[in-house]
Design a protein around this motif. Structure first.
Motif, short mmCIF file in Angstrom:
data_model
loop_
_atom_site.label_atom_id
_atom_site.label_comp_id
_atom_site.label_asym_id
_atom_site.label_seq_id
_atom_site.Cartn_x
_atom_site.Cartn_y
_atom_site.Cartn_z
N PRO A 120 -26.87 30.57 -21.12
CA PRO A 120 -26.06 30.46 -19.91
C PRO A 120 -24.60 30.28 -20.30
O PRO A 120 -24.30 29.55 -21.25
N GLY A 132 -30.27 37.79 -17.10
CA GLY A 132 -30.96 36.51 -16.83
C GLY A 132 -32.47 36.66 -16.70
O GLY A 132 -33.17 35.70 -16.38
N ARG A 165 -30.00 23.26 -19.01
CA ARG A 165 -30.15 24.72 -19.10
C ARG A 165 -30.07 25.18 -20.54
O ARG A 165 -30.76 26.11 -20.95
N TYR A 179 -32.95 27.00 -22.61
CA TYR A 179 -32.64 28.26 -23.31
C TYR A 179 -33.16 28.21 -24.76
O TYR A 179 -33.84 29.14 -25.20
#
Ligand code: AMP
Length: 193
Positions: free
Chosen positions: A9, A85, A140, A144
């Motif tokens: 991200p 994404g 996030r 990831y």
């Protein structure tokens, strides 16, 4: 023209996907954007996804795959697409493989945006999106590293990974991206290096 933009991200995938999708006249399919619109307009998908998105957690695969199947049903996807994404987990990548073979879509090239975590956090904090709080950003990034990084190996084995340094300016990344894609198209056997 089928590309998956893979990376952490804040790597600039969305910005680059926007630029290249309009240049190449193919749709930019961002699962994050679709989810944010669904949340804002309170559709059934939005209602189900909201708590996951605001916590920085992954939305369950069945919801994401339903969203992708629906989007791939639209006519503009015939000529190609940039996925941004998605996929984010091995399970999603396997489900995408199955879907592509059913739809007879050609296998995509995967652009891997490599960027250090420090640069990412700084970029996201200045972006000002609702899920860009310090706490959610941290989560996030954890998600990831845990769930999405394994895709680098997954696609490397399929010899379709193209690595790009996402740490420089947006203009430089666009330039590097186009050069890498051109190079990969002219020497397909070197794609995996
Ligand atoms: P993004 O705009 O790609 O950073 O996505 C924002 C948020 O939407 C993520 O933090 C997840 O909560 C959710 N999301 C987007 N794409 C996916 C996906 N492929 N799988 C699961 N959750 C997703």
């Amino acid at each position: 023209m089928r590309y998956i933009f893979l990376g952490p991200p804040g790597a600039g995938k969305g910005t680059q996907a926007n630029i290249l999708a309009s240049r190449w006249q193919i749709p930019h399919i961002s699962t994050g954007d679709i989810l944010r619109t669904a949340i804002a307009t309170e559709t059934p998908l939005g209602v189900q996804a909201r708590t996951y998105v605001s916590a920085g957690e992954l939305v369950p695969n069945d919801l994401i795959m339903a969203l992708i199947r629906e989007r791939f049903g639209e006519a503009d996807t015939k000529a190609g697409w940039i996925l941004d994404g998605f996929p984010r987990t091995i399970a999603q990548a396997q489900a995408l493989d199955r879907l592509l073979s059913i739809l007879w879509h050609a296998y995509p090239s995967v652009i891997y945006f490599k960027v250090d975590d420090g640069v990412l956090t700084e970029r996201m904090l200045t972006r000002g999106r609702a899920d860009d709080t310090a706490e959610t950003i941290q989560r996030r990034l954890e998600v990831y590293h845990q769930d999405t990084i394994p895709l680098v190996d997954f696609y490397q084995k399929r010899r379709c990974l193209i690595e790009v340094d996402g740490g420089c300016s947006s203009k430089e990344v666009t330039q590097a991206l186009q050069e890498s894609i051109l190079q990969a198209q002219s020497s397909p056997l070197e794609k995996a290096s």
